[in-house]
Design an enzyme around this catalytic site. Structure first.
Site, PDB file in Angstrom:
ATOM      1  N   ASP A  39      -9.311  40.017  -3.414  1.00  0.00           N
ATOM      2  CA  ASP A  39     -10.760  40.080  -3.585  1.00  0.00           C
ATOM      3  C   ASP A  39     -11.477  39.642  -2.314  1.00  0.00           C
ATOM      4  O   ASP A  39     -12.495  40.197  -1.925  1.00  0.00           O
ATOM      5  CB  ASP A  39     -11.195  39.129  -4.712  1.00  0.00           C
ATOM      6  CG  ASP A  39     -10.952  39.760  -6.051  1.00  0.00           C
ATOM      7  OD1 ASP A  39     -10.390  40.880  -6.067  1.00  0.00           O
ATOM      8  OD2 ASP A  39     -11.320  39.144  -7.063  1.00  0.00           O
TER       9      ASP A  39
ATOM     10  N   ASP B  71     -14.117  41.722  -0.224  1.00  0.00           N
ATOM     11  CA  ASP B  71     -15.480  41.250   0.029  1.00  0.00           C
ATOM     12  C   ASP B  71     -15.809  41.275   1.513  1.00  0.00           C
ATOM     13  O   ASP B  71     -16.903  41.661   1.919  1.00  0.00           O
ATOM     14  CB  ASP B  71     -15.660  39.818  -0.492  1.00  0.00           C
ATOM     15  CG  ASP B  71     -15.748  39.782  -2.003  1.00  0.00           C
ATOM     16  OD1 ASP B  71     -15.970  40.846  -2.603  1.00  0.00           O
ATOM     17  OD2 ASP B  71     -15.578  38.688  -2.580  1.00  0.00           O
TER      18      ASP B  71
ATOM     19  N   SER C 117     -23.714  46.041 -10.375  1.00  0.00           N
ATOM     20  CA  SER C 117     -22.819  44.969  -9.946  1.00  0.00           C
ATOM     21  C   SER C 117     -23.680  43.788  -9.467  1.00  0.00           C
ATOM     22  O   SER C 117     -24.863  43.721  -9.829  1.00  0.00           O
ATOM     23  CB  SER C 117     -21.906  45.474  -8.841  1.00  0.00           C
ATOM     24  OG  SER C 117     -20.963  44.502  -8.532  1.00  0.00           O
ATOM     25  N   LEU C 118     -23.129  42.923  -8.679  1.00  0.00           N
ATOM     26  CA  LEU C 118     -23.901  41.781  -8.165  1.00  0.00           C
ATOM     27  C   LEU C 118     -23.745  41.718  -6.657  1.00  0.00           C
ATOM     28  O   LEU C 118     -22.680  42.052  -6.119  1.00  0.00           O
ATOM     29  CB  LEU C 118     -23.362  40.468  -8.758  1.00  0.00           C
ATOM     30  CG  LEU C 118     -23.666  40.182 -10.223  1.00  0.00           C
ATOM     31  CD1 LEU C 118     -22.821  39.008 -10.706  1.00  0.00           C
ATOM     32  CD2 LEU C 118     -25.152  39.866 -10.406  1.00  0.00           C
TER      33      LEU C 118
ATOM     34  N   LYS D 266     -18.808  32.760 -13.027  1.00  0.00           N
ATOM     35  CA  LYS D 266     -18.455  34.162 -12.796  1.00  0.00           C
ATOM     36  C   LYS D 266     -17.027  34.355 -13.296  1.00  0.00           C
ATOM     37  O   LYS D 266     -16.076  33.856 -12.692  1.00  0.00           O
ATOM     38  CB  LYS D 266     -18.570  34.496 -11.310  1.00  0.00           C
ATOM     39  CG  LYS D 266     -18.403  35.973 -11.050  1.00  0.00           C
ATOM     40  CD  LYS D 266     -18.862  36.332  -9.654  1.00  0.00           C
ATOM     41  CE  LYS D 266     -18.856  37.847  -9.437  1.00  0.00           C
ATOM     42  NZ  LYS D 266     -17.645  38.516  -9.799  1.00  0.00           N
TER      43      LYS D 266
ATOM     44  N   ARG E 286     -16.708  49.720 -17.184  1.00  0.00           N
ATOM     45  CA  ARG E 286     -17.866  50.043 -16.364  1.00  0.00           C
ATOM     46  C   ARG E 286     -17.748  51.422 -15.714  1.00  0.00           C
ATOM     47  O   ARG E 286     -18.727  52.124 -15.548  1.00  0.00           O
ATOM     48  CB  ARG E 286     -18.055  48.987 -15.273  1.00  0.00           C
ATOM     49  CG  ARG E 286     -19.253  49.315 -14.426  1.00  0.00           C
ATOM     50  CD  ARG E 286     -19.659  48.185 -13.565  1.00  0.00           C
ATOM     51  NE  ARG E 286     -18.551  47.723 -12.750  1.00  0.00           N
ATOM     52  CZ  ARG E 286     -18.603  46.624 -12.018  1.00  0.00           C
ATOM     53  NH1 ARG E 286     -19.676  45.890 -12.039  1.00  0.00           N
ATOM     54  NH2 ARG E 286     -17.579  46.273 -11.291  1.00  0.00           N
TER      55      ARG E 286
ATOM     56  N   LYS F 258     -19.705  33.281  -4.249  1.00  0.00           N
ATOM     57  CA  LYS F 258     -18.243  33.403  -4.318  1.00  0.00           C
ATOM     58  C   LYS F 258     -17.583  32.158  -3.724  1.00  0.00           C
ATOM     59  O   LYS F 258     -17.891  31.760  -2.597  1.00  0.00           O
ATOM     60  CB  LYS F 258     -17.785  34.639  -3.522  1.00  0.00           C
ATOM     61  CG  LYS F 258     -18.125  35.959  -4.185  1.00  0.00           C
ATOM     62  CD  LYS F 258     -17.192  36.212  -5.372  1.00  0.00           C
ATOM     63  CE  LYS F 258     -17.125  37.662  -5.763  1.00  0.00           C
ATOM     64  NZ  LYS F 258     -16.151  38.462  -5.107  1.00  0.00           N
TER      65      LYS F 258
ATOM     66  N   CYS G  59      26.825  28.161   1.345  1.00  0.00           N
ATOM     67  CA  CYS G  59      25.768  27.279   1.842  1.00  0.00           C
ATOM     68  C   CYS G  59      25.403  27.703   3.265  1.00  0.00           C
ATOM     69  O   CYS G  59      26.278  27.795   4.131  1.00  0.00           O
ATOM     70  CB  CYS G  59      26.264  25.829   1.838  1.00  0.00           C
ATOM     71  SG  CYS G  59      25.122  24.705   2.659  1.00  0.00           S
TER      72      CYS G  59
ATOM     73  N   CYS H 279      25.118  23.362  -3.238  1.00  0.00           N
ATOM     74  CA  CYS H 279      26.237  23.231  -2.307  1.00  0.00           C
ATOM     75  C   CYS H 279      27.029  22.015  -2.775  1.00  0.00           C
ATOM     76  O   CYS H 279      26.511  20.901  -2.801  1.00  0.00           O
ATOM     77  CB  CYS H 279      25.711  23.010  -0.890  1.00  0.00           C
ATOM     78  SG  CYS H 279      27.009  22.469   0.223  1.00  0.00           S
TER      79      CYS H 279
END
Ligand code: IVH
Length: 757
Positions: free
Chosen positions: A49, A53, A99-100, A131, A152, A338, A432, A451
């Site tokens: 996101d 943005d 939207s915002l 939000k 939407r 945000k 190992c 190990c």
């Protein structure tokens, strides 16, 4: 992200700048549209996101600088998502779903809030709410009956998910109460509650299925399933998943003349009709209080039942919504603040297996350095080979990384859509990586591989030596990770000064001076090279100064660290018995158990001579620790450590201790009293508070019962506090706790509340 083209709008646009900006804008537009497509139609995230943005922000900046670049269908002017190739029927929203706009700092928020207030020309109230990180849904009610539920989509046409929404608890198919409008659109967010999401992913992982990268993808994936074509088991699973989703409404669409004046009253009305509204909102009269709300939840994101990625602030007065209006994309009467992302995308460069102090072989992710929740991360544990498989990550993948607040960073999963075929699968080594011994589970059925070469595996010896130097052990400042590694795994000499910790107290300057180690890159951990030659450092040496050189002193000179290390090791020989016990690296014997054992028995000989019952009977010890102590003494090389340390002068007894049980009989100010410490007590770590109780002769218990005498409680104390109140046990704050430790119960002032001992 590319850097700014310019800070201010140019007076006349030079053609070459416009060409460059136009190419960049076109590139961003393509990337954003691809990301939107994946997000809305495949429930997948191509970018995190935060990256998304940033791209849209950058595009908006370019469009501000070069308005000729802005078109009506620019991602800055449109709402994401297209609905045409969907499995679901289209639904045209009665009113467009906007939207915002976003802000990313308090300053930007204040600018928006002041502007909105100024444009309105009168006093406004700010409705602050969370939000919700979910999936936007439009519910259409006709005369109080749910007629459709739709995603939407592109804001105009969405997908009909009514059948699935019917299975989401809490969404009424018929509204309660009376006075319902002829047509009403209610908008909200469908989400997976955090706890349900964690359970879902745990179940996916246990079933060997791919885990969801985040709660929103899981919610979207669950809601956008079609029942048709599923067998009975799949249907059951689909219904179960839908049954775990929840919805919260946060606004309205088409609704002629709602009978209220404010958005908060809308919520009241909707709640009265049985719609699920959020309990986390507040109406405030000032920008400063709205900023406080933003800051509060920034620090308490983890306390909410759903994921949240920010705060939405809305002007509460509905009349102003109409006045302020909206852009193509978003209303002017609302803004999304945000938070810095807790989830980001980065590249998985490698999966490396490390062996720890106890021999556990742990794969961990080495990633391209990335900033998440305010800190830089480049490594994260992947726990074991089954977890790597369950997460479905391949080396070379773009992965989703999450870090919430102070929580340890976690790899959530790959962004499968971004694979290009060069990724490769991680293969858990059979041996190992540090000593070559075949790895094996400690006991049948264990997933973790270990190990088994506990005595000599250099990684395990290094881990134990570091543990000996740690604060909870012998607290030798110079003996940290670097020194422990130099002493146990130098490139020179071939035989390390410490092949086990048994030789720790016999170290001499002559052992330290020749030590050479590889210089490693802090970022990648790989050896640094100079023209193809590995760089070497001598950590315990310094160059002689000019005066010394003049005197002919040119050989290896000890560094101050080397001298300090030897002095500190010498001092450590007579440190309290509990610290020596911790340094033996007995399983489960940390500072608290070690103190309890040392206080009761007074010497290692007495501990060794004790029976299982005698050990387990000591307050704060118990049978698991008793068994671990007995088991430890069964191993020859463990006993050799004690013998060699004793020969070097390590003191394995508390001077003046009168033998097993003597300390308890002699008592301390808390003798015979049981105290529970809970929450964050100022001035104490949790362990520190427990130790202080034991040191004062009391019993430190972890749960409150009728045998508890006092509960010392700080912020975040939780249910123990409630239990203490119910049982009428006296509760102390940090200051009173200090008084109790210093002088016992007699020193305390009488309890001020009705609850007292
Ligand atoms: S109000 C016209 N309030 O975030 C304004 N939206 O990034 C409608 N969202 O499209 C949005 N929580 O799907 C609003 N408390 C909240 C929200 C919220 C989550 C979603 C919503 C919106 C998206 C914008």
């Amino acid at each position: 992200m590319p850097e700014s083209v310019a800070d201010t709008t140019p007076d006349a646009t030079p053609l070459d700048s416009l060409v460059v900006a136009s190419a960049e804008a076109a590139d961003i537009t393509t990337r954003v549209l691809v990301a939107r497509d994946a997000y809305y139609r495949q429930d997948a995230a191509v970018f995190s996101d935060a990256d998304y943005d940033l791209l849209v922000q950058r595009l908006a900046e370019l469009e501000r600088l070069y308005p000729e670049l802005q078109s009506q269908d620019s991602p800055t002017q449109t709402v994401g998502g297209r609905a045409e190739t969907t499995l679901f029927d289209p639904v045209t929203h009665a009113e467009r779903m906007l939207s915002l706009d976003n802000v990313f700092s308090i300053e930007e928020f204040e600018t928006w809030a002041r502007k909105a207030a100024e444009n309105s020309g009168r006093a406004v109230h700010y409705l602050c709410e969370l939000k919700i990180d979910g999936l936007a849904i439009n519910l259409r009610y006709a005369n109080g009956v749910l007629v459709s539920a739709a995603t939407r989509g592109d804001g105009v046409v969405g997908e009909d998910v009514t059948e699935n929404i019917d299975l989401v608890p809490g969404i009424p198919s018929r509204l309660a109460g009376t006075g319902h409008p002829l047509l009403m659109e209610v908008r909200g967010e469908v989400f997976f509650p955090v706890a349900a999401f964690d359970e879902l992913n745990a179940a996916q992982s246990a079933a060997g299925e791919r885990v969801f990268a985040n709660a929103r993808n899981a919610a979207a994936g669950s809601l956008r399933q079609k029942a048709a074509g599923k067998n009975t088991d799949q249907l059951r699973l689909m219904k179960a998943r839908l049954g775990r989703l929840r919805m919260l409404v946060h606004g309205i669409g088409a609704w002629e003349n709602p009978p209220v004046q404010t958005q908060s009253e809308v919520y009241g009305l909707l709640e009265g009709w049985g719609l699920p509204t959020s309990s986390y909102f507040r109406v405030v009269p000032s920008v400063a209080e709205a900023a406080e709300f933003i800051e509060y939840y920034g620090a308490h994101r983890g306390s909410v039942v759903h994921e949240l990625d920010g705060i939405v602030v809305k002007i509460d007065e509905l009349a102003l919504h109409a006045e302020l209006g909206a852009t193509n994309r978003a209303p002017r009467w609302a803004i999304a603040y945000k938070y810095p992302p807790e989830q980001v995308n980065t590249k998985l460069l490698d999966i490396v297996v490390s062996v720890g102090r106890t021999g556990r072989a742990t794969p961990f992710a080495v990633m391209q350095k990335v900033l998440v929740a305010g800190s830089e991360v480049r490594q994260a544990t992947l726990h074991n080979q089954d977890v790597v498989k369950a997460k479905g990550v391949l080396i070379g993948d773009i992965i989703v990384l999450r870090k919430a607040g102070d929580v340890i960073p976690e790899v959530l999963g790959p962004v499968v859509e971004l694979r290009d075929g060069t990724e490769r699968e991680f293969v858990m080594p059979l041996n190992c990586p540090e000593c070559g011994t075949p790895l094996a589970p400690a006991k049948e059925g264990d997933i973790d591989l270990r190990c088994p070469n506990a005595r000599s595996c250099p990684a395990q010896v290094r881990g134990r030596v570091e543990h000996i130097g740690s604060r909870g052990g012998l607290d030798i400042e110079v003996l940290g990770e670097v020194a422990a590694s130099a002493l146990t795994q130098p490139t020179v000499p071939a035989d390390p000064p410490l092949s086990t910790e048994a030789g720790l107290f016999d170290l001499e300057l002559a052992d330290l001076l020749p030590i050479q180690v590889l210089v490693r890159d802090a970022e990648t951990g790989l050896p640094k090279e100079d023209d193809g030659v590995a760089k070497i450092r001598m950590p315990f040496c310094r160059n002689p100064n000019p005066a010394e050189k003049k005197q002919g002193l040119t050989g290896l000179q000890p560094s101050s660290n080397a001298l300090k290390l030897l002095v500190e090791i010498e001092k450590a020989k007579t440190k309290p018995l509990w610290r020596i016990l911790v340094s033996l690296n007995i399983r489960h014997v940390g500072p608290v158990a070690a103190r309890a054992l040392a206080n009761h028995f007074g010497s290692l000989d007495a501990i060794r001579a004790a029976t299982r019952e005698e050990l387990a009977g000591v307050d704060g010890v118990g049978s698991i620790i008793a068994d671990a102590v007995l088991d430890w003494f069964q191993v020859d090389w463990h006993v050799d450590i004690v013998t060699q340390w004793a020969a070097a002068g390590v003191q394995f007894a508390t001077p003046g201790h009168a033998g097993p049980g003597a300390a308890e009989t002699a008592g301390g100010v808390l003798a015979g009293l049981t105290v529970v410490a809970t929450g964050s007590l100022e001035g104490f770590t949790r362990e520190g508070a427990q130790e202080a109780i034991i040191a004062a002769g009391g019993k430190s218990a972890s749960s409150v019962s009728k045998n508890t005498d006092f509960v010392a409680a700080g912020p975040g104390a939780g249910s123990k506090l409630g239990k203490a109140e119910t049982l009428g046990i006296r509760i102390l704050d940090a200051d009173e706790f200090r008084t109790l430790l210093a002088g016992g119960p007699d020193g305390l002032a009488p309890a001020s509340s009705p609850v007292s001992t």
